[in-house]
Enzyme design. Sequence first.
Site, PDB file in Angstrom:
ATOM      1  N   ARG A 185     -39.689  33.886  12.044  1.00  0.00           N
ATOM      2  CA  ARG A 185     -39.070  33.429  10.799  1.00  0.00           C
ATOM      3  C   ARG A 185     -38.712  31.944  10.860  1.00  0.00           C
ATOM      4  NH1 ARG A 185     -34.405  35.585  10.741  1.00  0.00           N
ATOM      5  NH2 ARG A 185     -33.282  34.367   9.215  1.00  0.00           N
ATOM      6  N   LYS A 186     -39.238  31.234  11.829  1.00  0.00           N
ATOM      7  CA  LYS A 186     -38.986  29.802  11.957  1.00  0.00           C
ATOM      8  C   LYS A 186     -39.938  29.050  11.036  1.00  0.00           C
ATOM      9  CE  LYS A 186     -37.183  30.164  16.654  1.00  0.00           C
ATOM     10  NZ  LYS A 186     -37.367  29.844  18.090  1.00  0.00           N
ATOM     11  N   THR A 187     -39.659  29.175   9.744  1.00  0.00           N
ATOM     12  CA  THR A 187     -40.502  28.581   8.713  1.00  0.00           C
ATOM     13  C   THR A 187     -39.692  27.576   7.903  1.00  0.00           C
ATOM     14  OG1 THR A 187     -39.974  30.448   7.269  1.00  0.00           O
ATOM     15  CG2 THR A 187     -42.013  30.595   8.532  1.00  0.00           C
TER      16      THR A 187
END
Length: 291
Positions: A142-144
């Site tokens: 989820r490192k977006t």
Amino acid sequence: MSTSTSNFAHLLPPSWKTSVAAWLAEDIPSFDYGGFVVGDKDDSATLWCKANGVLAGVPFVDEIFKQVDCRVEWIAKEGEFIDAKGGKVAVAKVYGQARNLLLGERTALNLMARCSGIATRARRMAELKAKHGFKGVIAGTRKTTPGFRHVEKYGMLVGGVDQHRMDLSSMIMLKDNHVWSSGSITKAVQKARQVGGFALKIEVECRSIAEAEEAITAGADIVMLDNFKPDSLKTAAVDLKARYPHVLIEGSGGITEETVALYFSPGVDVLSMGSLTQGVPFIDFSLKINV
């Protein structure tokens, strides 16, 4: 069932086109002075790829130009590896009034550069997996970028890796802060199951085999072995799989393109990598009016 990347556009939610409108509104908040200069004569432009990489982001580029009354004809296909051969390769033609072509230009180029960069790294990960015969899953995280997640997750799919969870509602992942705030892994898993029901899997981030055992006993479906060294991860995964074959074992924490092969093991079901979206080089594109 077809696995053509063209079908990935069907995954996009109804709201995605409003994101395109917001991107254009950000880039053109008031007067379009450059558009005034070139006017409304009919024109065409060529979209050039100027670096080696996987082409990705086609539906977004189509919609960007559609919203400024232009149309795109693709020469290359999404998912295709473009070999620029040290120069540039035409991947599409765009048609419309000159001012409208330039309205969509920068938004489309920025988007395609980012999406294609992620797809290119993802493709290399998928190729490494195949080369080494790894049977597990390579996944993103989820490192977006806030507001840009659909594009970045889309790029992962085009490149051939798993997205992992899309958002906080897609799966229940209990990390260290959840556990510390709840008091224990067992308490956190029990509370999660109470609200998640049968439809949502529960994953627990674990720093040791003992924590993994507690999570599994409490009812976790997936245990993430976080920041384990490669050899330690392999040993722990084989041990846990032998005793709990129904549980998925995930490895995560600091895994990169250069080190991922060190983590491949029959006991590991998933390797998740923030580096699929963080620090990814862009693929260079340009749009030039045909003269």
